[in-house]
Design a protein around this motif. Sequence first.
Motif, PDB file in Angstrom:
ATOM      1  N   VAL A   6       0.870  -1.234   0.023  1.00 17.16           N
ATOM      2  CA  VAL A   6      -0.028   0.092   0.004  1.00 17.16           C
ATOM      3  C   VAL A   6       0.678   1.127   0.161  1.00 17.16           C
ATOM      4  N   ARG A   7       0.497   2.183  -0.858  1.00 11.34           N
ATOM      5  CA  ARG A   7       1.110   3.510  -0.747  1.00 11.34           C
ATOM      6  C   ARG A   7       0.482   4.510  -0.115  1.00 11.34           C
ATOM      7  N   GLY A   8       0.491   4.879   1.188  1.00  8.82           N
ATOM      8  CA  GLY A   8      -0.381   5.623   1.866  1.00  8.82           C
ATOM      9  C   GLY A   8      -0.230   6.996   1.682  1.00  8.82           C
ATOM     10  N   ILE A   9      -1.020   8.009   2.368  1.00  6.45           N
ATOM     11  CA  ILE A   9      -0.835   9.424   2.088  1.00  6.45           C
ATOM     12  C   ILE A   9      -0.835   9.968   3.560  1.00  6.45           C
ATOM     13  N   GLN A  10       0.098  10.868   3.822  1.00  9.78           N
ATOM     14  CA  GLN A  10      -0.138  11.569   5.066  1.00  9.78           C
ATOM     15  C   GLN A  10      -0.854  12.504   5.229  1.00  9.78           C
ATOM     16  N   LYS A 358      -8.910   1.915  -3.924  1.00  5.92           N
ATOM     17  CA  LYS A 358      -8.530   0.790  -3.426  1.00  5.92           C
ATOM     18  C   LYS A 358      -7.344   0.816  -2.587  1.00  5.92           C
ATOM     19  N   GLY A 359      -6.809   2.187  -2.027  1.00  6.37           N
ATOM     20  CA  GLY A 359      -5.692   2.437  -1.159  1.00  6.37           C
ATOM     21  C   GLY A 359      -4.391   2.340  -2.045  1.00  6.37           C
ATOM     22  N   LEU A 360      -4.533   2.547  -3.311  1.00  9.36           N
ATOM     23  CA  LEU A 360      -3.368   2.327  -4.135  1.00  9.36           C
ATOM     24  C   LEU A 360      -2.441   1.082  -3.970  1.00  9.36           C
ATOM     25  N   GLN A 361      -3.125  -0.119  -3.715  1.00  8.00           N
ATOM     26  CA  GLN A 361      -2.446  -1.107  -3.425  1.00  8.00           C
ATOM     27  C   GLN A 361      -1.978  -1.761  -4.943  1.00  8.00           C
ATOM     28  N   VAL A 362      -0.937  -2.577  -4.508  1.00  4.33           N
ATOM     29  CA  VAL A 362      -0.117  -3.060  -5.792  1.00  4.33           C
ATOM     30  C   VAL A 362       0.341  -4.478  -5.452  1.00  4.33           C
TER      31      VAL A 362
END
Length: 519
Positions: A6-10, A358-362
């Motif tokens: 997951v690439r999150g965002i602050q 989708k939470g930028l899941q890869v």
Amino acid sequence: MRRPVVRGIQAAAATAALVVGAVLVLPTPQASAATGGVTGYATLNGGTTGGAGGQRVRATTGTAIHTALCTRASSSTPIIIEVEGTINHGNTTKVSGGSCNTAADQIELKEVSNVTLVGVGGGAIFDQLGIHLRSASNIIIQNVTVRNVKKSGSPTSNGGDAIGMESGVHNVWIDHNTLYASGGEDQGYDSLVDMKADTTYVTVSYNTLRNSGRGGLVGSSDSDLGNGPVTFHHNLYENIDSRTPLLRGATAHIYDNYYLGLTKSGINPRAGGKAKVENNYFRNSADVLGTFYTDLMGYWQVGGNIFDNVTWSAPGTENHPAGPNPTSTTTISIPYAYQLDAAGCVPQIVASTAGAGKGLQVSDGNCAPQTPTSPTSGPTSGPTTPPNPTTPPPTQPGGTNLSLGAGADGSSKASGTSYGNVCDGDPGTYWSPSGSTGRVSVKWDSATRVSRVVIREASGAVGTVTGWRLVNNDTGAVLATGGTAGVATFAATSLKKINFEITGASGTPRIAEFETYAG
């Protein structure tokens, strides 16, 4: 075991935000706005970082997006534009300035560089309004929905393209977006992703593209041959007539995509176009690879693909299908590192990761993805908060989700919902009964072996179901019962129809996905 990343965002520090005109300026975090995870041809030619390291602003209108572009120090000053809400013709006007060149009928990224446009918070929807790139470079478009852009009728935008690139565009990453129309040319729509007039070094990854006559092209005519290379990976193409994509003279690397319901043709290299097509899953589709509608041949290299219920037309003038037994007609060297998922895993992985929200899941190349319960620390180019951060969705089992492409029906449906939403692979759509209880079913034309079911409730409704049972509709036998919706396993059973019956709920249930597995 490796899992999707997951690439999150602050989260933005709202108390420190500054409003300038219609644009909310957010404090720049100490960590740069890294774009981690860009793959494919967009990593070459200097790479694609978008607005990394630049000012972050929040925009809730199209005018605010244009204002953010136009108030930069220069047309190349890095900027991250976080978009939330619905962007449409009513809130999108032309804005003038020395660092921009905008228009009122589309989101215009013209003669600019170093820009990230990313959906955050509750989501970003571009409604009947296309995103246009012209003479632009180092651009990221991520986590947004673009829908029903028309080239004829009213209103019109961007030539009918959801995302269109032309005239010297290079280094673009189109990632984790949902793009769809409600028909083809006859209904006024054109394409979902088009690249033409010297558009180069592009990656299109983890997007959902559906319900359109045309998926997209690289090269607008048989004389527009200066485009590409392009990478397409981990995208869902569903209910598309053709062009997934059409390649005129361009080179494309096409891997780990899921093609479902292509009605006329699919990947179409022509006029010298070349495609490396590997580890894709093609299902319930026609003529998924070849040179079509012309005798100006293209070429392909194939390997590791699965062709599931794919039909092929007979070869003839202006019709050159690669099947029924596709073999390579060229060899293409890929100049970057990449990791393949096995084709058999692709429907499951793409359903879990592709599209906005989708939470930028890869995928990391493993065949047993699991939705994480919270984002990892990392880049700022993702959703502000993950869906249902306090309630983890059920673990995804291995194997192919048999519900994808199956039929569905039920006992009742609330206004605005559909039975078919439970087997479309999109957690953003759902079925609700007309009351607090009801039945939804998945069905097949022939007996199908099922031993595990995953019920996924929609965002905001997790935990609403308090009682349920699974029933073999063919015999009436109860396969499993439970309280909270999630994963159910039972003795392997061959059946044509399986019912999910809600017997208790704390409100109106919203069932996003009714997944079925053989094991």
